[in-house]
Design an enzyme around this catalytic site. Structure first.
Site, PDB file in Angstrom:
ATOM      1  N   ASN A  67       0.849  -1.201   0.000  1.00  0.00           N
ATOM      2  CA  ASN A  67       0.000   0.000   0.000  1.00  0.00           C
ATOM      3  C   ASN A  67       0.879   1.243   0.000  1.00  0.00           C
ATOM      4  O   ASN A  67       1.787   1.288  -0.855  1.00  0.00           O
ATOM      5  CB  ASN A  67      -1.147  -0.060   1.014  1.00  0.00           C
ATOM      6  N   ASP A  68       0.626   2.203   0.854  1.00  0.00           N
ATOM      7  CA  ASP A  68       1.210   3.549   0.707  1.00  0.00           C
ATOM      8  C   ASP A  68       2.685   3.631   0.301  1.00  0.00           C
ATOM      9  O   ASP A  68       3.517   2.884   0.833  1.00  0.00           O
ATOM     10  CB  ASP A  68       1.138   4.296   2.046  1.00  0.00           C
ATOM     11  N   ARG A  97      -0.483   8.919  13.248  1.00  0.00           N
ATOM     12  CA  ARG A  97       0.414   8.177  12.344  1.00  0.00           C
ATOM     13  C   ARG A  97       0.851   8.958  11.106  1.00  0.00           C
ATOM     14  O   ARG A  97       0.331  10.006  10.796  1.00  0.00           O
ATOM     15  CB  ARG A  97      -0.276   6.887  11.906  1.00  0.00           C
ATOM     16  N   PHE A 122       4.169   1.196  10.274  1.00  0.00           N
ATOM     17  CA  PHE A 122       3.244   1.900   9.392  1.00  0.00           C
ATOM     18  C   PHE A 122       3.970   3.016   8.622  1.00  0.00           C
ATOM     19  O   PHE A 122       5.168   3.220   8.762  1.00  0.00           O
ATOM     20  CB  PHE A 122       2.071   2.452  10.213  1.00  0.00           C
TER      21      PHE A 122
HETATM   22  C1  FRU Z   1      -3.119   4.627   4.711  1.00  0.00           C
HETATM   23  C2  FRU Z   1      -2.778   3.832   5.963  1.00  0.00           C
HETATM   24  C3  FRU Z   1      -1.877   4.654   6.882  1.00  0.00           C
HETATM   25  C4  FRU Z   1      -1.148   3.608   7.666  1.00  0.00           C
HETATM   26  C5  FRU Z   1      -0.976   2.514   6.648  1.00  0.00           C
HETATM   27  C6  FRU Z   1      -1.039   1.125   7.209  1.00  0.00           C
HETATM   28  O1  FRU Z   1      -3.397   3.870   3.599  1.00  0.00           O
HETATM   29  O2  FRU Z   1      -3.959   3.434   6.618  1.00  0.00           O
HETATM   30  O3  FRU Z   1      -2.560   5.597   7.658  1.00  0.00           O
HETATM   31  O4  FRU Z   1       0.072   4.084   8.138  1.00  0.00           O
HETATM   32  O5  FRU Z   1      -1.995   2.681   5.689  1.00  0.00           O
HETATM   33  O6  FRU Z   1      -0.671   0.181   6.262  1.00  0.00           O
END
Ligand code: FRU
Length: 498
Positions: free
Chosen positions: A40-41, A169, A100
């Protein structure tokens, strides 16, 4: 370098083997995808020792979200990526339930500083479990990273009353001209919506809470994730990804969104006053973007080319899930955020095919216009002296059964991306409409396809619509449709992999 934990060693061994099981043509050609498993991110996007580094939220063992590691890739041009071993694993007491999202900067001694959110599950008195989130550091040389002995460096002890310790976060760190370190962190406030907290540090290791940079006050969704804050073209810009949004006209849609606020930063008071708000992307799949400044001074953004609510849309046979968007150059024009594909993409162009003044009435196919890795520039207008057309559409990733389309109705200036007929078998959102700025039926589109995605840049970057699609690769047809007569100029390039 340093001794690495068993958890990280296991991840390295696993990803190295699993990557070999994925054929190159089963991945996007120039968008970064998970080395294996889930992505993801974007995290830690930075330029370090002559290379671009992009880390990412990563669960190597499964193509679904799980205990978060940081994957790592490097590139010279932001289009051709080389995988490096995973940089972080959830292997310490303060991050045992996940590393994260976070970011990176270069320290004065030349080492690479990563700042991320450490997650630890905490049992509540009512038996439920919540995740406590703190900000942590790791220092490295571009390949190996060692977590800081005094982690976490920011925890709830420094937060004023009303700031959540559970939704805290995604630190985005940068350095001011005088060398000072700053970071913004997403947080949930008393009113249950989001706010962005500002911190500062002299050395990157000891951090002080400054103040609330900006509060959501329930204006744009709830919690604000993944903030990024920077100066651009004389204004200040906050990019963030709100959760739980309600739709607002054609600007924002339900659920997870991306938000761009443009305004002024009062550097005395450390307060950001927003004057303009807009979506960052008007398509279906874009979230959690992060930016850098390139050595030649361009502000470039990359986002996760996905939406949390549409993750059930996937191919079953692939052992990777999740890709990044194209890197996009940002600017501000007419008070709005503009985005264009990075100029390096032009070096990948090959096999130009162009047509001028094509009259599109009914369905039209053009010799040489097809492909699933293409860069296509289209300009449409009503035919001279004729009544304005009712509809224009371009269909791509097309065969006898499937296609994805982009259609435009000049009557109400609505541009729609629609992947309903792309082969999806899931009951999720497949279409999104956006209001665009056409000049009485005149519109410019640049469409970039890369095997599993389409990114549409409207009017030289005024708006972007992004969508992933998993149509079989043999569906490489492109056709045009006019209801009425549409005059079209088109230039199309193949995007070659070399
Ligand atoms: C955004 C998120 C962040 C977090 C991460 C966890 O997509 O929810 O806020 O750090 O993904 O994977």
């Amino acid at each position: 370098m340093n001794k690495i934990s068993q958890v990280l060693r296991d991840a390295h061994r696993y990803e190295e083997n699993a990557e070999k099981m994925i054929a190159e043509e089963d991945r996007p050609a120039f968008h970064l995808s998970a080395r294996t498993g889930w992505l993801n991110d974007p995290n830690g996007f930075s330029y370090y020792n002559g290379k671009y580094h992009l880390f990412y939220q990563y669960h190597p063992y499964d193509s679904h979200w799980g205990p978060m590691h940081w994957g790592h890739a490097v590139s010279m041009d932001l289009l051709h990526w080389e995988y490096y071993p995973a940089a972080l694993a959830p292997d310490e007491v303060y991050d045992k339930d996940g590393c994260f999202s976070g970011s990176a900067v270069v320290l004065d001694d030349g080492s690479h500083l990563l700042m991320y959110t450490g997650v630890v599950k905490e049992q509540q008195s009512d038996g439920t479990v919540r995740e406590v989130q703190t900000q942590c550091l790791a220092v490295g040389d571009g390949t190996d990273y060692e977590k800081y002995a005094k982690n976490p460096v920011i925890d709830s002890k420094v937060l004023p009353e009303g700031c959540s310790r559970y939704d805290f976060r995604d630190p985005k760190i940068w350095r001011k001209k005088d060398g000072t370190y700053c970071c913004v962190v997403g947080n949930r406030s008393d009113d249950k919506s989001g706010q962005i907290l500002l911190f500062s540090s002299r050395d990157g290791f000891t951090w002080n809470y400054e103040n609330v940079l900006i509060s959501n006050r329930n204006r744009f969704g709830k919690m604000w994730e993944c903030p990024d804050f920077f100066e651009l073209d004389g204004k200040w810009v906050l990019l963030t990804s709100p959760m739980d949004m309600l739709p607002s006209g054609f600007e924002y849609h339900n659920g997870n969104n991306t938000l761009c606020l443009i305004g002024d930063f009062d550097e005395e008071q450390n307060i950001f006053n927003d004057q303009h708000n807009q979506s960052i992307d008007y398509g279906i799949d874009f979230y959690a973007p992060q930016t850098i400044v390139t050595p030649d001074g361009r502000r470039v953004m990359i986002g996760w080319m996905q939406n949390w609510d549409t993750c059930s849309f996937r191919t079953q046979h692939m052992s990777w899930f999740g890709q990044m968007s194209l890197p996009r150059e940002l600017s501000i024009k007419n008070g709005r955020l503009y985005q264009n594909p990075i100029k390096e993409l032009e070096q990948m162009r090959a096999g130009q095919v162009g047509y001028k003044n094509v009259s599109v009435a009914g369905t039209v196919c053009l010799d040489g216009i097809r492909g699933r890795k293409v860069d296509m520039e289209i300009a449409i207008a009503p035919e001279d002296g004729k009544e304005i057309y009712r509809k224009f559409a371009v269909r791509f990733a097309q065969n006898e059964q499937f296609y994805t389309s982009l259609s435009f109705h000049p009557g109400d200036s609505i541009l729609k991306i629609d992947r309903k007929f792309s082969g999806s078998r899931r009951a999720i959102i497949h279409q999104r409409r956006s209001q665009v700025n056409d000049d009485r039926g005149k519109l410019k589109l640049r469409i970039i396809l890369d095997r599993f995605s389409a990114e549409v840049f409207v009017n030289d970057g005024e708006q972007v619509l992004t969508s992933v699609l998993y149509t079989e690769q043999s569906a490489d047809g492109i056709s045009f449709l006019g209801d009425g007569v549409v005059k079209m100029d088109i230039v199309k390039y193949d995007l070659s992999e070399c």
